[in-house]
Design a protein around this motif. Structure first.
Motif, PDB file in Angstrom:
ATOM      1  N   ILE A   1     -12.057   8.231   7.862  1.00  0.00           N
ATOM      2  CA  ILE A   1     -11.038   7.950   8.884  1.00  0.00           C
ATOM      3  C   ILE A   1     -10.764   9.201   9.714  1.00  0.00           C
ATOM      4  O   ILE A   1     -10.714   9.155  10.954  1.00  0.00           O
ATOM      5  N   VAL A   2     -10.601  10.327   9.041  1.00  0.00           N
ATOM      6  CA  VAL A   2     -10.311  11.581   9.745  1.00  0.00           C
ATOM      7  C   VAL A   2     -11.489  11.977  10.630  1.00  0.00           C
ATOM      8  O   VAL A   2     -11.308  12.424  11.773  1.00  0.00           O
ATOM      9  N   GLU A   3     -12.713  11.829  10.143  1.00  0.00           N
ATOM     10  CA  GLU A   3     -13.894  12.162  10.951  1.00  0.00           C
ATOM     11  C   GLU A   3     -13.964  11.293  12.202  1.00  0.00           C
ATOM     12  O   GLU A   3     -14.294  11.784  13.298  1.00  0.00           O
ATOM     13  N   ASN A   4     -13.677  10.006  12.069  1.00  0.00           N
ATOM     14  CA  ASN A   4     -13.682   9.119  13.231  1.00  0.00           C
ATOM     15  C   ASN A   4     -12.635   9.532  14.256  1.00  0.00           C
ATOM     16  O   ASN A   4     -12.864   9.477  15.464  1.00  0.00           O
ATOM     17  N   ILE A   5     -11.470   9.934  13.752  1.00  0.00           N
ATOM     18  CA  ILE A   5     -10.410  10.373  14.662  1.00  0.00           C
ATOM     19  C   ILE A   5     -10.845  11.627  15.407  1.00  0.00           C
ATOM     20  O   ILE A   5     -10.634  11.755  16.617  1.00  0.00           O
ATOM     21  N   PHE A   6     -11.471  12.565  14.700  1.00  0.00           N
ATOM     22  CA  PHE A   6     -11.947  13.791  15.344  1.00  0.00           C
ATOM     23  C   PHE A   6     -13.033  13.485  16.371  1.00  0.00           C
ATOM     24  O   PHE A   6     -13.055  14.068  17.472  1.00  0.00           O
ATOM     25  N   ASP A   7     -13.965  12.583  16.012  1.00  0.00           N
ATOM     26  CA  ASP A   7     -15.010  12.194  16.973  1.00  0.00           C
ATOM     27  C   ASP A   7     -14.391  11.574  18.220  1.00  0.00           C
ATOM     28  O   ASP A   7     -14.801  11.860  19.354  1.00  0.00           O
ATOM     29  N   PHE A   8     -13.411  10.712  18.006  1.00  0.00           N
ATOM     30  CA  PHE A   8     -12.733  10.054  19.121  1.00  0.00           C
ATOM     31  C   PHE A   8     -12.012  11.075  19.997  1.00  0.00           C
ATOM     32  O   PHE A   8     -12.082  11.015  21.227  1.00  0.00           O
ATOM     33  N   ALA A   9     -11.323  12.033  19.366  1.00  0.00           N
ATOM     34  CA  ALA A   9     -10.596  13.063  20.124  1.00  0.00           C
ATOM     35  C   ALA A   9     -11.553  13.967  20.879  1.00  0.00           C
ATOM     36  O   ALA A   9     -11.317  14.327  22.039  1.00  0.00           O
ATOM     37  N   ASN A  10     -12.672  14.340  20.251  1.00  0.00           N
ATOM     38  CA  ASN A  10     -13.644  15.212  20.917  1.00  0.00           C
ATOM     39  C   ASN A  10     -14.278  14.511  22.100  1.00  0.00           C
ATOM     40  O   ASN A  10     -14.505  15.121  23.161  1.00  0.00           O
ATOM     41  N   TRP A  11     -14.573  13.212  21.946  1.00  0.00           N
ATOM     42  CA  TRP A  11     -15.137  12.466  23.076  1.00  0.00           C
ATOM     43  C   TRP A  11     -14.163  12.418  24.233  1.00  0.00           C
ATOM     44  O   TRP A  11     -14.534  12.592  25.394  1.00  0.00           O
ATOM     45  N   SER A  12     -12.887  12.186  23.957  1.00  0.00           N
ATOM     46  CA  SER A  12     -11.882  12.052  25.008  1.00  0.00           C
ATOM     47  C   SER A  12     -11.697  13.339  25.783  1.00  0.00           C
ATOM     48  O   SER A  12     -11.309  13.318  26.942  1.00  0.00           O
TER      49      SER A  12
ATOM     50  N   LEU B   1     -16.464   3.870  19.719  1.00  0.00           N
ATOM     51  CA  LEU B   1     -17.003   5.216  19.853  1.00  0.00           C
ATOM     52  C   LEU B   1     -18.521   5.185  19.922  1.00  0.00           C
ATOM     53  O   LEU B   1     -19.138   5.868  20.753  1.00  0.00           O
ATOM     54  N   ALA B   2     -19.148   4.369  19.059  1.00  0.00           N
ATOM     55  CA  ALA B   2     -20.603   4.265  19.061  1.00  0.00           C
ATOM     56  C   ALA B   2     -21.114   3.729  20.396  1.00  0.00           C
ATOM     57  O   ALA B   2     -22.107   4.228  20.946  1.00  0.00           O
ATOM     58  N   ARG B   3     -20.445   2.710  20.946  1.00  0.00           N
ATOM     59  CA  ARG B   3     -20.882   2.162  22.241  1.00  0.00           C
ATOM     60  C   ARG B   3     -20.718   3.189  23.346  1.00  0.00           C
ATOM     61  O   ARG B   3     -21.584   3.310  24.233  1.00  0.00           O
ATOM     62  N   THR B   4     -19.627   3.941  23.306  1.00  0.00           N
ATOM     63  CA  THR B   4     -19.405   4.961  24.326  1.00  0.00           C
ATOM     64  C   THR B   4     -20.519   5.997  24.299  1.00  0.00           C
ATOM     65  O   THR B   4     -21.054   6.389  25.345  1.00  0.00           O
ATOM     66  N   PHE B   5     -20.912   6.450  23.101  1.00  0.00           N
ATOM     67  CA  PHE B   5     -22.002   7.414  22.975  1.00  0.00           C
ATOM     68  C   PHE B   5     -23.314   6.815  23.495  1.00  0.00           C
ATOM     69  O   PHE B   5     -24.068   7.481  24.214  1.00  0.00           O
ATOM     70  N   ALA B   6     -23.587   5.570  23.119  1.00  0.00           N
ATOM     71  CA  ALA B   6     -24.847   4.933  23.521  1.00  0.00           C
ATOM     72  C   ALA B   6     -24.940   4.798  25.034  1.00  0.00           C
ATOM     73  O   ALA B   6     -25.975   5.096  25.638  1.00  0.00           O
ATOM     74  N   GLU B   7     -23.872   4.343  25.670  1.00  0.00           N
ATOM     75  CA  GLU B   7     -23.886   4.156  27.126  1.00  0.00           C
ATOM     76  C   GLU B   7     -24.007   5.487  27.852  1.00  0.00           C
ATOM     77  O   GLU B   7     -24.640   5.568  28.907  1.00  0.00           O
ATOM     78  N   ALA B   8     -23.391   6.542  27.303  1.00  0.00           N
ATOM     79  CA  ALA B   8     -23.493   7.864  27.930  1.00  0.00           C
ATOM     80  C   ALA B   8     -24.919   8.400  27.863  1.00  0.00           C
ATOM     81  O   ALA B   8     -25.297   9.265  28.653  1.00  0.00           O
ATOM     82  N   MET B   9     -25.732   7.876  26.929  1.00  0.00           N
ATOM     83  CA  MET B   9     -27.123   8.318  26.799  1.00  0.00           C
ATOM     84  C   MET B   9     -28.094   7.347  27.460  1.00  0.00           C
ATOM     85  O   MET B   9     -29.297   7.416  27.239  1.00  0.00           O
ATOM     86  N   GLY B  10     -27.561   6.424  28.269  1.00  0.00           N
ATOM     87  CA  GLY B  10     -28.412   5.486  28.986  1.00  0.00           C
ATOM     88  C   GLY B  10     -28.820   4.273  28.177  1.00  0.00           C
ATOM     89  O   GLY B  10     -29.765   3.567  28.557  1.00  0.00           O
ATOM     90  N   GLY B  11     -28.107   4.005  27.084  1.00  0.00           N
ATOM     91  CA  GLY B  11     -28.427   2.852  26.261  1.00  0.00           C
ATOM     92  C   GLY B  11     -27.256   1.906  26.141  1.00  0.00           C
ATOM     93  O   GLY B  11     -26.353   1.891  26.973  1.00  0.00           O
ATOM     94  N   LYS B  12     -27.256   1.112  25.089  1.00  0.00           N
ATOM     95  CA  LYS B  12     -26.161   0.171  24.857  1.00  0.00           C
ATOM     96  C   LYS B  12     -26.201  -0.293  23.406  1.00  0.00           C
ATOM     97  O   LYS B  12     -27.188  -0.063  22.682  1.00  0.00           O
ATOM     98  N   ILE B  13     -25.123  -0.943  22.986  1.00  0.00           N
ATOM     99  CA  ILE B  13     -25.051  -1.551  21.663  1.00  0.00           C
ATOM    100  C   ILE B  13     -24.706  -3.028  21.845  1.00  0.00           C
ATOM    101  O   ILE B  13     -23.782  -3.357  22.593  1.00  0.00           O
ATOM    102  N   VAL B  14     -25.456  -3.880  21.176  1.00  0.00           N
ATOM    103  CA  VAL B  14     -25.275  -5.329  21.298  1.00  0.00           C
ATOM    104  C   VAL B  14     -25.036  -5.910  19.912  1.00  0.00           C
ATOM    105  O   VAL B  14     -25.722  -5.541  18.949  1.00  0.00           O
ATOM    106  N   ILE B  15     -24.076  -6.815  19.832  1.00  0.00           N
ATOM    107  CA  ILE B  15     -23.744  -7.477  18.570  1.00  0.00           C
ATOM    108  C   ILE B  15     -24.156  -8.947  18.640  1.00  0.00           C
ATOM    109  O   ILE B  15     -23.886  -9.623  19.627  1.00  0.00           O
ATOM    110  N   ASP B  16     -24.822  -9.420  17.598  1.00  0.00           N
ATOM    111  CA  ASP B  16     -25.103 -10.853  17.473  1.00  0.00           C
ATOM    112  C   ASP B  16     -23.963 -11.485  16.676  1.00  0.00           C
ATOM    113  O   ASP B  16     -23.768 -11.150  15.503  1.00  0.00           O
TER     114      ASP B  16
END
Length: 429
Positions: free
Chosen positions: A257-268, A395-410
């Motif tokens: 949980i803490v790592e996700n929060i840090f990743d989210f804060a660093n991205w922002s 967060l994962a989708r944001t990273f993927a789109e910033a790298m020219g990709g995407k994430i899709v859910i079935d």
């Protein structure tokens, strides 16, 4: 302006933008004066119009090459010289000197009083001086005029009025529009600020709830061990194993949980322009699966990987590892004991790579493929036993789109989740 504040740089950029617009607007006026002066066979007036036209065109060219200070100095200076000369070679009935009023306003619009004060004052004083000189000499500095008073009254005066009023009204209209746009920008900024504030509040509410559960477990089992030891009671190996296992599981959940929060804060707080390179999918995946080895073992989950060691994508390796971590963490959390998680990678149309994560959990509810990416959205698990704050997939989708990709859910599978991580294929693959 390298050390200037962001607000000061924004103000200067705005003044540069004003100059770019104004110089393009007044250039046709100068060219019109040039054509008219040639038609009247007024050589000095033609020279003045040619100076103005050349100065304005030079200003446009200098702006195009980002020489913004030089552009403003050149075209405003040329305007002063041209109108001053025209005022002295035409009769007072042409009212040429009144155009200097509009030119005197220019520096206050085009230059910053804080960083370009010398240019503001200098180019503001020049037209005022020329106007008083014209007034004091009766527009007869050179003794004679090139055109008659009647021509000045019937031709030049209307042309002067059109130039003066056209320029002033354009300035007013432009500022009204700029003010309206600025007001819209301020409103949007306020709305974004309110949304950010609400997001922070929502994050704090979610985090406080999700962090308290493992914290209570850690402190509770630690207190059991401490109380038994303090009372001198013998603690069996099974009890120690049970308590320590609960503490380890809860601390692991809390750490994630803490790592996700840090990743989210660093991205922002960072620029969304990551450094990308050709990276191996397997090399980014290997440390992530190794990290979750104990979690897989605890739940007796089988991990099946089918990823070519030579498969390369264009990505930021740190961000790609974070994407894999978020998705694999979700797959482990929602898969039941003894289940299977598989990771497959394939090339799509020779341009993209599809990295598919499948698990044997309950899968995503129907019609949740979009809302699953909303921050803090937990798809009905808010009161469940699975920990999290709902920022992993966003967060994962944001990273993927910033790298020219995407994430899709079935979300149409009856059993198990299917998450596609799609990224650009490295050239030469």
């Amino acid at each position: 302006m390298k050390n200037a504040s962001p607000a000061a740089r924004a103000t200067l950029d705005q003044r540069v933008q004003y100059s770019k617009v104004f110089v393009k607007f007044v250039t046709p006026f100068a060219f019109g004066w040039l054509v008219g002066a040639i038609f009247l066979d007024a050589k000095l007036l033609s020279l003045a119009a040619a100076i103005a036209t050349l100065g304005f065109l030079s200003g446009i060219a200098l702006h195009a090459y980002d020489k913004h200070l030089a552009a403003r100095v050149v075209w405003l200076g040329a305007a002063n010289i041209a109108v001053g000369l025209a005022a002295f070679v035409t009769p007072p009935e042409g009212h040429m000197s009144f155009i200097l009023v509009a030119i005197a306003i220019g520096p206050f619009v085009m230059f910053s009083a804080r960083t370009e004060f010398v240019w503001l004052v200098g180019l503001g004083i020049v037209p005022i001086f020329l106007w008083f000189l014209s007034w004091a000499t009766g527009d007869a500095l050179f003794g004679t005029f090139e055109v008659s008073s009647s021509i000045a009254h019937s031709v030049l005066a209307p042309a002067t009025a059109v130039t003066l009023f056209g320029t002033v009204l354009f300035v007013i209209a432009y500022f009204v529009r700029a003010t309206r746009l600025h007001a819209t920008w301020l409103l949007e900024a306020q709305q974004q600020s309110e949304q950010a504030s609400e997001a922070k509040s929502k994050l704090m509410r979610s985090v406080s709830h999700e962090m308290l559960t493992p914290l209570h477990a850690i402190s509770g089992f630690a207190e059991f061990l401490h109380a038994d030891a303090k009372a001198g009671r013998e603690i069996s190996a099974d009890q120690i194993e049970s308590y320590s296992r609960q503490i380890v599981q809860s601390s692991t959940a809390l750490r994630r949980i803490v790592e996700n929060i840090f990743d989210f804060a660093n991205w922002s707080s960072e620029d969304a322009s990551p450094e990308k390179m050709q990276v191996s999918v397997q090399s980014c995946l290997h440390p992530v699966t190794g990290r979750f080895a104990s979690a897989l073992l605890d739940k007796q989950l089988h991990l099946d990987q089918n990823v070519d060691a030579e498969l390369l994508v264009v990505a930021n390796p740190v961000w790609l590892g974070s994407i894999f971590k978020q998705i694999l963490d979700n797959a482990i959390k929602f898969s039941g004991p003894g289940g299977t998680i598989s990771i497959d990678a394939s090339v799509i149309e020779g341009k993209m790579v599809d990295i598919l994560f499948k698990d044997s959990g309950p899968g995503f509810p129907k019609d949740t493929a979009t809302i699953a990416f909303e921050a803090f959205e937990r798809l009905g698990q808010e009161n469940g036993t699975t920990s999290g704050v709902g920022i992993g997939l966003p967060l994962a989708r944001t990273f993927a789109e910033a790298m020219g990709g995407k994430i899709v859910i079935d979300d149409d599978t009856s059993v198990g989740a299917r998450v596609h991580v799609i990224l650009p294929l490295a050239q030469g693959q």
